[in-house]
Design a protein around this motif. Structure first.
Motif, short mmCIF file in Angstrom:
data_model
loop_
_atom_site.label_atom_id
_atom_site.label_comp_id
_atom_site.label_asym_id
_atom_site.label_seq_id
_atom_site.Cartn_x
_atom_site.Cartn_y
_atom_site.Cartn_z
N ARG A 154 15.57 -0.14 -8.71
CA ARG A 154 14.37 -0.97 -8.70
C ARG A 154 13.49 -0.60 -7.51
O ARG A 154 13.97 -0.49 -6.38
CB ARG A 154 14.76 -2.45 -8.61
N ILE A 155 12.20 -0.40 -7.76
CA ILE A 155 11.26 -0.04 -6.70
C ILE A 155 10.84 -1.32 -5.98
O ILE A 155 10.34 -2.27 -6.60
CB ILE A 155 10.03 0.69 -7.26
N ILE A 156 11.05 -1.33 -4.66
CA ILE A 156 10.76 -2.55 -3.91
C ILE A 156 9.46 -2.46 -3.10
O ILE A 156 8.89 -3.49 -2.72
CB ILE A 156 11.92 -2.91 -2.97
N LEU A 184 -1.69 6.55 -7.68
CA LEU A 184 -0.76 5.47 -7.33
C LEU A 184 -0.45 4.58 -8.52
O LEU A 184 0.72 4.26 -8.78
CB LEU A 184 -1.35 4.65 -6.18
N VAL A 185 -1.48 4.16 -9.26
CA VAL A 185 -1.22 3.28 -10.41
C VAL A 185 -0.53 4.03 -11.53
O VAL A 185 0.15 3.42 -12.37
CB VAL A 185 -2.52 2.61 -10.91
N THR A 186 -0.68 5.35 -11.55
CA THR A 186 0.01 6.15 -12.57
C THR A 186 1.52 6.07 -12.38
O THR A 186 2.28 5.99 -13.35
CB THR A 186 -0.44 7.62 -12.50
N VAL A 187 1.98 6.06 -11.12
CA VAL A 187 3.43 6.06 -10.87
C VAL A 187 3.98 4.67 -10.57
O VAL A 187 5.16 4.39 -10.85
CB VAL A 187 3.80 7.03 -9.73
N MET A 188 3.15 3.79 -9.99
CA MET A 188 3.64 2.46 -9.58
C MET A 188 3.24 1.34 -10.53
O MET A 188 3.75 0.23 -10.42
CB MET A 188 3.10 2.13 -8.18
N GLY A 189 2.32 1.62 -11.43
CA GLY A 189 1.82 0.56 -12.31
C GLY A 189 0.64 -0.17 -11.68
O GLY A 189 0.20 0.16 -10.59
N THR A 221 0.42 -6.45 -3.91
CA THR A 221 1.55 -6.48 -4.82
C THR A 221 1.19 -5.77 -6.11
O THR A 221 0.02 -5.71 -6.50
CB THR A 221 1.96 -7.93 -5.15
N PHE A 222 2.21 -5.22 -6.76
CA PHE A 222 2.05 -4.64 -8.09
C PHE A 222 2.58 -5.64 -9.12
O PHE A 222 3.32 -6.57 -8.78
CB PHE A 222 2.81 -3.32 -8.20
N THR A 223 2.21 -5.44 -10.35
CA THR A 223 2.69 -6.35 -11.40
C THR A 223 4.21 -6.27 -11.54
O THR A 223 4.83 -7.20 -12.05
CB THR A 223 2.03 -6.01 -12.75
N SER A 224 4.81 -5.18 -11.06
CA SER A 224 6.26 -5.04 -11.11
C SER A 224 6.96 -5.92 -10.08
O SER A 224 8.17 -6.13 -10.15
CB SER A 224 6.65 -3.58 -10.83
N GLY A 225 6.19 -6.42 -9.10
CA GLY A 225 6.77 -7.19 -8.01
C GLY A 225 6.90 -6.39 -6.72
O GLY A 225 7.13 -6.96 -5.65
N ALA A 226 6.76 -5.06 -6.81
CA ALA A 226 6.83 -4.21 -5.61
C ALA A 226 5.63 -4.48 -4.71
O ALA A 226 4.56 -4.90 -5.17
CB ALA A 226 6.88 -2.75 -6.01
N TRP A 265 3.36 9.20 2.71
CA TRP A 265 3.51 8.24 1.61
C TRP A 265 5.00 8.09 1.31
O TRP A 265 5.69 9.06 1.04
CB TRP A 265 2.75 8.74 0.39
N THR A 266 5.48 6.86 1.37
CA THR A 266 6.88 6.58 1.10
C THR A 266 7.00 5.58 -0.05
O THR A 266 6.26 4.60 -0.10
CB THR A 266 7.58 6.00 2.34
N ILE A 267 7.92 5.86 -0.95
CA ILE A 267 8.26 4.93 -2.04
C ILE A 267 9.73 4.57 -1.87
O ILE A 267 10.59 5.46 -1.87
CB ILE A 267 8.02 5.55 -3.42
N ASP A 268 10.02 3.28 -1.71
CA ASP A 268 11.39 2.83 -1.50
C ASP A 268 11.93 2.12 -2.74
O ASP A 268 11.30 1.20 -3.27
CB ASP A 268 11.45 1.86 -0.32
N GLY A 269 13.11 2.57 -3.15
CA GLY A 269 13.83 1.90 -4.22
C GLY A 269 15.16 1.38 -3.70
O GLY A 269 15.58 1.73 -2.59
N GLU A 270 15.84 0.57 -4.46
CA GLU A 270 17.14 0.03 -4.03
C GLU A 270 18.19 1.12 -3.91
O GLU A 270 19.15 0.97 -3.14
CB GLU A 270 17.60 -1.05 -5.01
N ASP A 271 17.99 2.24 -4.63
CA ASP A 271 19.00 3.30 -4.62
C ASP A 271 18.50 4.61 -4.01
O ASP A 271 19.17 5.64 -4.12
CB ASP A 271 19.47 3.58 -6.05
N GLY A 272 17.36 4.58 -3.35
CA GLY A 272 16.87 5.81 -2.76
C GLY A 272 15.39 5.73 -2.45
O GLY A 272 14.74 4.70 -2.67
N ALA A 273 14.85 6.83 -1.93
CA ALA A 273 13.44 6.84 -1.51
C ALA A 273 12.82 8.21 -1.73
O ALA A 273 13.52 9.23 -1.83
CB ALA A 273 13.33 6.44 -0.04
N ILE A 274 11.48 8.20 -1.79
CA ILE A 274 10.68 9.43 -1.85
C ILE A 274 9.72 9.40 -0.67
O ILE A 274 9.08 8.37 -0.41
CB ILE A 274 9.88 9.53 -3.16
N THR A 275 9.62 10.50 0.05
CA THR A 275 8.66 10.62 1.14
C THR A 275 7.80 11.85 0.92
O THR A 275 8.32 12.93 0.62
CB THR A 275 9.36 10.73 2.50
#
Length: 377
Positions: free
Chosen positions: A164-166, A213-218, A261-266, A287-297
């Motif tokens: 889940r992306i937080i 950003l909205v393409t990948v995060m919603g 906030t995004f509609t996903s809750g992130a 740019w960092t994207i954090d998920g519960e199981d990992g991250a992208i930088t």
């Protein structure tokens, strides 16, 4: 036009001057580039009869066949109604986008408009609605959607590998050599000193990034933003980057910070800023994207992922390297034109996508100016 025929282009803004963005925009379509077989430049339009004649002469020699010359606002309608033009390309100051685009839509022609589509949400929605009513395909120049790095990020997020992306965080530094925001401004960009010109840091720099950003995060659900103008007076530079000894008052922001906030809750936190010349040790884009199981930088040389490829992409701690050759400036532009040539099957941004992005930009602007959190429908 048969499916095998090249798409005939009429380009508004193409110039004999090498500094015109339209020249960079269509460079991948001119001989001997591979896409030259997919497109054919047949007409152009500039401000004056003299500049149009000079540009037509230059590009007639470049492509090996006659290129028609139109000029002025009358030229917008003339190029749109030219029977030898299939796709009208608009690449001029955003203040003229509406006037240049409407004739193409009215003529029933496909139209490509370089970002931003309009100078405010009202113009963007008007053009999108007009294209919808007329059944015209409107294409917007958000080349970030062709970025190999963005496509990889989208693939990873879709796979669920990060869980889940937080949240996501972004820092972007726009150096003065861009000629728009910060302590200096180029003579050809003086219009960008006006906060309502449609060419602010939020409109252009953030607008391009938001498209990815909205393409990948919603979609965004809400934003709370703050503007600052730390350089209320900018030194004017000539086309060679040398000081002219003149200055201009600036009302346009050169700093923007936001949470949302995004509609996903992130959640998102972001700070874009106009800065002095980049010094060693400063990373202009992170740019960092954090998920519960990992991250992208993601790290890059500029916060313009639509034309400058990141220098480093870490996915769960491992560096990702693109399998294809990465070319700054024209690489993503060429890839976007290749997608447009596929017609309805291609992957590119439309006027409807522009509305989606500009709702976020408008919310950022209202939040910063009114000091309130803005929900986005």
């Amino acid at each position: 036009m048969s499916p095998s025929s090249p798409i005939r282009l009429g380009v508004i803004g193409l110039s004999a001057s090498a500094g015109a963005w339209a020249n960079t925009l269509i460079a991948p379509l001119l001989p001997p580039a591979p896409l030259a077989s997919k497109y054919k430049l047949t007409a152009l339009c500039t401000r004056s009869a003299e500049s149009a004649a000079a540009a037509a002469d230059k590009f007639t020699k470049a492509v090996g066949h006659a290129v028609k010359a139109y000029h002025g606002q009358d030229g917008y309608a003339q190029i749109a109604n030219d029977p030898d033009v299939d796709l009208v390309v608009v690449s001029i100051k955003v203040s003229e986008h509406r006037a240049a685009t409407i004739p193409a839509i009215e003529a029933g022609k496909r139209v490509f408009v370089e970002w931003p589509l309009g100078k405010n949400i009202e113009e963007v929605e008007e053009l999108a609605e007009l294209a919808r009513r007329k059944g015209v395909q409107g294409i917007i120049g958000n080349q970030i959607r062709s970025s190999p790095a963005l496509l990889k990020i989208a693939e990873v997020l879709k796979s669920g590998a990060l869980g889940r992306i937080i949240g996501t965080s972004v820092i972007g530094c726009c150096p003065p050599n861009l000629g728009f925001w910060g302590p200096t401004i180029n003579e050809r960009n003086l219009y960008a000193a006006d906060a309502d010109c449609g060419a602010s840091m939020v409109d252009i720099s953030l607008g391009h990034f938001f498209a990815g950003l909205v393409t990948v995060m919603g979609d965004f659900a809400s934003v709370s933003a703050t503007y600052a103008t730390l350089y209320p007076e900018a030194e004017i530079l000539d086309d060679a980057g040398k000081p002219t000894g003149k200055k201009i008052a600036r009302t346009c922001e050169d700093q923007v910070a936001l949470t949302g906030t995004f509609t996903s809750g992130a959640l998102i936190s972001l700070h874009y800023r106009g800065v002095p010349p980049t010094e060693p040790g400063r990373v202009p884009f992170v740019w960092t994207i954090d998920g519960e199981d990992g991250a992208i930088t993601v790290e890059g040389p500029l916060p313009f992922v639509h034309i400058f490829h990141p220098t480093k992409v870490l996915i769960q701690g491992k560096e990702w390297v693109s399998e294809q050759k990465l070319v700054d400036w024209t690489g993503n532009i060429e890839a976007t034109w290749a997608e447009i040539a596929k017609g309805d099957e291609g992957r590119y941004s439309t006027f409807e996508d522009a509305v989606r992005v500009y709702k976020v930009i408008d919310a950022v602007r209202r939040s910063a100016r009114e000091g309130v959190r803005v929900n986005i429908n």
